[in-house]
Enzyme design. Structure first.
Site, PDB file in Angstrom:
ATOM      1  CE  LYS A 188      32.802  30.043  44.149  1.00 22.80           C
ATOM      2  NZ  LYS A 188      33.316  30.763  42.959  1.00 22.80           N
ATOM      3  N   GLY A 241      43.897  32.515  45.405  1.00 18.90           N
ATOM      4  CA  GLY A 241      43.115  33.743  45.327  1.00 18.90           C
ATOM      5  C   GLY A 241      43.694  34.798  46.237  1.00 18.90           C
ATOM      6  CB  SER A 242      42.300  37.969  47.315  1.00 23.00           C
ATOM      7  OG  SER A 242      41.076  37.576  47.884  1.00 23.00           O
ATOM      8  CB  THR A 245      39.157  34.804  49.595  1.00 24.96           C
ATOM      9  OG1 THR A 245      38.545  35.896  48.920  1.00 24.96           O
ATOM     10  CG2 THR A 245      38.242  33.597  49.517  1.00 24.96           C
ATOM     11  N   GLY A 246      41.482  34.098  51.668  1.00 25.19           N
ATOM     12  CA  GLY A 246      42.282  33.096  52.382  1.00 25.19           C
ATOM     13  C   GLY A 246      42.041  33.155  53.886  1.00 25.19           C
ATOM     14  CD  GLU A 264      50.150  27.898  46.542  1.00 25.17           C
ATOM     15  OE1 GLU A 264      50.892  28.896  46.426  1.00 25.17           O
ATOM     16  OE2 GLU A 264      50.536  26.810  46.978  1.00 25.17           O
TER      17      GLU A 264
HETATM   18  P1  NAD Z   1      39.353  36.052  45.237  1.00 29.39           P
HETATM   19  O1  NAD Z   1      39.914  35.685  46.556  1.00 29.39           O
HETATM   20  O2  NAD Z   1      38.429  37.180  45.163  1.00 29.39           O
HETATM   21  O3  NAD Z   1      38.569  34.836  44.616  1.00 29.39           O
HETATM   22  C1  NAD Z   1      39.162  33.556  44.457  1.00 29.39           C
HETATM   23  C2  NAD Z   1      38.100  32.505  44.589  1.00 29.39           C
HETATM   24  O4  NAD Z   1      37.586  32.565  45.914  1.00 29.39           O
HETATM   25  C3  NAD Z   1      36.904  32.690  43.655  1.00 29.39           C
HETATM   26  O5  NAD Z   1      36.489  31.427  43.177  1.00 29.39           O
HETATM   27  C4  NAD Z   1      35.857  33.273  44.572  1.00 29.39           C
HETATM   28  O6  NAD Z   1      34.538  32.971  44.173  1.00 29.39           O
HETATM   29  C5  NAD Z   1      36.181  32.587  45.881  1.00 29.39           C
HETATM   30  N1  NAD Z   1      35.673  33.297  47.049  1.00 29.39           N
HETATM   31  C6  NAD Z   1      35.462  34.638  47.198  1.00 29.39           C
HETATM   32  N2  NAD Z   1      34.954  34.887  48.427  1.00 29.39           N
HETATM   33  C7  NAD Z   1      34.850  33.705  49.060  1.00 29.39           C
HETATM   34  C8  NAD Z   1      34.390  33.315  50.360  1.00 29.39           C
HETATM   35  N3  NAD Z   1      33.919  34.188  51.244  1.00 29.39           N
HETATM   36  N4  NAD Z   1      34.445  32.001  50.681  1.00 29.39           N
HETATM   37  C9  NAD Z   1      34.931  31.095  49.807  1.00 29.39           C
HETATM   38  N5  NAD Z   1      35.332  31.394  48.565  1.00 29.39           N
HETATM   39  C10 NAD Z   1      35.303  32.687  48.194  1.00 29.39           C
HETATM   40  O7  NAD Z   1      40.604  36.232  44.289  1.00 29.39           O
HETATM   41  P2  NAD Z   1      40.589  36.599  42.738  1.00 29.39           P
HETATM   42  O8  NAD Z   1      40.357  38.059  42.670  1.00 29.39           O
HETATM   43  O9  NAD Z   1      39.727  35.682  41.961  1.00 29.39           O
HETATM   44  O10 NAD Z   1      42.071  36.208  42.328  1.00 29.39           O
HETATM   45  C11 NAD Z   1      43.096  37.108  42.370  1.00 29.39           C
HETATM   46  C12 NAD Z   1      44.023  36.805  43.521  1.00 29.39           C
HETATM   47  O11 NAD Z   1      44.554  35.501  43.412  1.00 29.39           O
HETATM   48  C13 NAD Z   1      45.217  37.715  43.540  1.00 29.39           C
HETATM   49  O12 NAD Z   1      45.442  38.178  44.837  1.00 29.39           O
HETATM   50  C14 NAD Z   1      46.356  36.829  43.085  1.00 29.39           C
HETATM   51  O13 NAD Z   1      47.616  37.194  43.450  1.00 29.39           O
HETATM   52  C15 NAD Z   1      45.957  35.519  43.622  1.00 29.39           C
HETATM   53  N6  NAD Z   1      46.587  34.445  42.880  1.00 29.39           N
HETATM   54  C16 NAD Z   1      47.555  33.699  43.519  1.00 29.39           C
HETATM   55  C17 NAD Z   1      48.195  32.659  42.850  1.00 29.39           C
HETATM   56  C18 NAD Z   1      49.244  31.804  43.538  1.00 29.39           C
HETATM   57  O14 NAD Z   1      49.590  30.758  43.036  1.00 29.39           O
HETATM   58  N7  NAD Z   1      49.763  32.198  44.668  1.00 29.39           N
HETATM   59  C19 NAD Z   1      47.837  32.376  41.537  1.00 29.39           C
HETATM   60  C20 NAD Z   1      46.865  33.156  40.911  1.00 29.39           C
HETATM   61  C21 NAD Z   1      46.229  34.180  41.613  1.00 29.39           C
END
Ligand code: NAD
Length: 494
Positions: A188, A241-242, A245-246, A264
């Site tokens: 996804k 991601g964020s 969402t985690g 992550e």
């Molecule tokens: P995000 O959490 O908004 O989105 C990440 C993914 O999650 C996207 O594909 C999104 O469609 C999906 N998503 C959103 N809502 C969801 C839900 N309710 N259920 C399931 N999936 C859902 O994050 P972002 O804004 O795309 O990415 C930025 C974040 O990622 C920052 O906080 C950054 O620090 C983090 N990040 C971490 C690492 C790491 O290795 N630790 C690497 C890169 C980015």
């Protein structure tokens, strides 16, 4: 890589993209499409299938069927290895096309994208292709009338949810080990950066990955991501991601089949500079690059600069000079050092953090504004804020943009206390010529990755993962494989 080849690729119309399910391009079940905007000019670049929960469930069912009939997991390791190497070959052969496509919807400067995206993705896939036939099981220390075998099995269906900042690199961190171990995967991608990752998934099929082993569904996280999280048929969920969402993914797991969830998440990584750093000019340039490349949209970005008090003013001046020398603009120009912010929402959020920092006593010494607005793109000047208190919003919350907060410290203990004062623990750095001090800082700063006299650049041989609210589990290195296997014990009476 030359500018004319990049410009030729940029001139190409981007075709509509559909899901990839069972080896076929498939539209959304209700025919829905969503606009994909380019952060370079704010214009619609193309449209993409806006997936439904039914689409996600179809992709998961296809991945399950592919896993159960052994069309991939049942192949000899050497055969799986060959397909993965072929996939890496195709990624390399199409590297510029993939990089330009990715930049058009995520905005990373092309110089960085070409290395960090297809270059790194191909390397990651090769690493796990090479590893897959070098992993052995174990024999336990049992009584002599028993043989205890510990075997490594694929988990089944892996769901992988990817963010927008480095879709190919982060995608490969999940896909490489998951596929190498024989799993099926449903991918996804992020709704604001799916193009290059969808293309990379198609190349896997061209390389001979059997249909259904890798399916990819585009759409909104709250719809298709949620359907994946709540599925009873996904065994492991891997996510970058964020934190928000985690948290949801952990809830989805609890509400469904207790699938394993590896997160992550973000960071607020401290870059700690002592007066005895070997080369303060170099440290300043690296500190600027460590926060401003990819417009600060890097999970390990050194977003907190902690500077030993006696050198604070001089060092900040050097960082400001380095920041102001970084050209912001068209990410598809080879001259550009800092590309676009990924979306208008993200840009507004970044500017909001600067306002809050000002209100909390921070001094904006360079940047702070949206720039190049006439292009329609989402650009922000690299921003340095000094006098950031350790408990200020800018020191505590991840911006995920080109905003550096600077705090002075008085002693080693003070530096450690400030460094460890957030809920995060992803990365960090210390700059010093004192070996003992360097080791003490590595030991005492609570983080997953600690750099010494450098920032970033850790390759695929070492794990990347956080502590605290930066998440759990690790990408990269052989340690990543643990996420994609089950251990099975065979207890054999002799
Ligand atoms: P995000 O959490 O908004 O989105 C990440 C993914 O999650 C996207 O594909 C999104 O469609 C999906 N998503 C959103 N809502 C969801 C839900 N309710 N259920 C399931 N999936 C859902 O994050 P972002 O804004 O795309 O990415 C930025 C974040 O990622 C920052 O906080 C950054 O620090 C983090 N990040 C971490 C690492 C790491 O290795 N630790 C690497 C890169 C980015």
């Amino acid at each position: 890589m030359d500018q004319s080849s990049i410009d030729a690729l940029r001139a190409q119309v981007v075709p509509q993209r559909l899901h990839v399910i069972d080896g076929q391009q498939v539209p959304a079940s209700d025919g829905g499409l969503m606009d994909i905007l380019s952060p370079i000019d704010g214009q619609v670049l193309t449209r993409m299938a806006k997936g439904t929960a039914a689409d996600m469930n179809a992709a998961i069912a296809s991945a399950r069927a592919a896993f159960e009939d052994g069309r991939w997991a049942g192949q000899p390791p050497a055969a799986r290895k060959k397909v993965l190497h072929k996939w890496a070959d195709l990624i390399e052969a199409n590297a510029l096309e993939l990089a330009v496509l990715g930049v058009r919807d995520n905005g990373t400067e092309i110089g960085m994208a070409i290395k960090a995206e297809p270059g790194s993705a191909a390397g990651t896939i090769r690493y796990y292709a090479e590893a897959l036939d070098k992993l052995y099981g174990e024999i336990a220390a049992t009584p002599s009338d028993v043989l205890g075998l510990i075997q490594k099995e694929p988990v089944g269906v892996v769901g992988a949810i990817i963010p927008w900042n480095f879709p190919l690199m982060i995608g490969a961190w999940k896909l490489g080990p998951a596929l190498a171990m024989g799993n099926s995967v449903v991918l996804k991608p992020s709704e604001t950066a799916s193009l290059s990752l969808m293309r990379m998934a198609e190349l896997a099929l061209d390389a001979g990955l059997p249909p259904g082993v890798l399916n990819a569904v585009t759409g909104e996280g709250a719809v298709v991501g949620e359907a994946m999280g709540l599925s009873m048929d996904v065994d492991v969920l891997v996510f970058t991601g964020s934190g928000g969402t985690g948290r949801r993914l952990l809830e989805y797991s609890a509400r469904s089949n207790l699938k394993r969830v590896y997160l992550e998440l973000g960071g607020k990584s401290p870059n700690i500079v002592f007066a005895d750093a070997p080369n303060l000019d170099e440290a300043a340039k690296v500190a600027a690059a460590g926060i401003f490349r990819n417009a600060g949209q890097v999970c390990v970005a050194g977003s907190r600069l902690l500077v030993e008090a006696p050198i604070h003013d001089d060092f900040v001046a050097k960082v400001v000079k380095a920041a102001e020398a970084m050209r912001v603009g068209d990410p598809l120009s080879l001259e550009t050092a800092i590309g676009a912010v990924n979306s208008e929402t993200q840009l507004k959020q970044n500017l909001g953090f600067v306002e809050t920092a000002r209100a909390e006593g921070g001094q904006v010494v360079t940047g702070g504004d949206r720039i190049l607005q006439e292009t329609g793109g989402y650009f922000m000047a690299p921003t340095v804020v000094t006098e950031v208190k350790p408990d200020a919003t800018l020191a505590q919350k991840e911006v995920f943009g080109p905003v550096l907060g600077v705090t002075a410290f008085e002693s080693d203990d003070d530096a450690v206390r400030i460094a460890n004062s957030t809920v995060y623990g992803l990365a960090g750095a210390v700059w010093t010529s004192n070996l003992s001090r360097a080791h003490r800082m590595v030991k005492n700063v609570r983080t997953g990755v600690m750099h010494v006299n450098t920032y970033g650049g850790a390759d695929g041989t070492v794990p990347l993962g956080g502590v605290g609210q930066s998440g759990n589990g690790h990408d990269k290195s052989l340690h990543a494989i643990e996420k994609y296997i089950n251990l099975k014990t065979a207890w054999i009476k002799l």
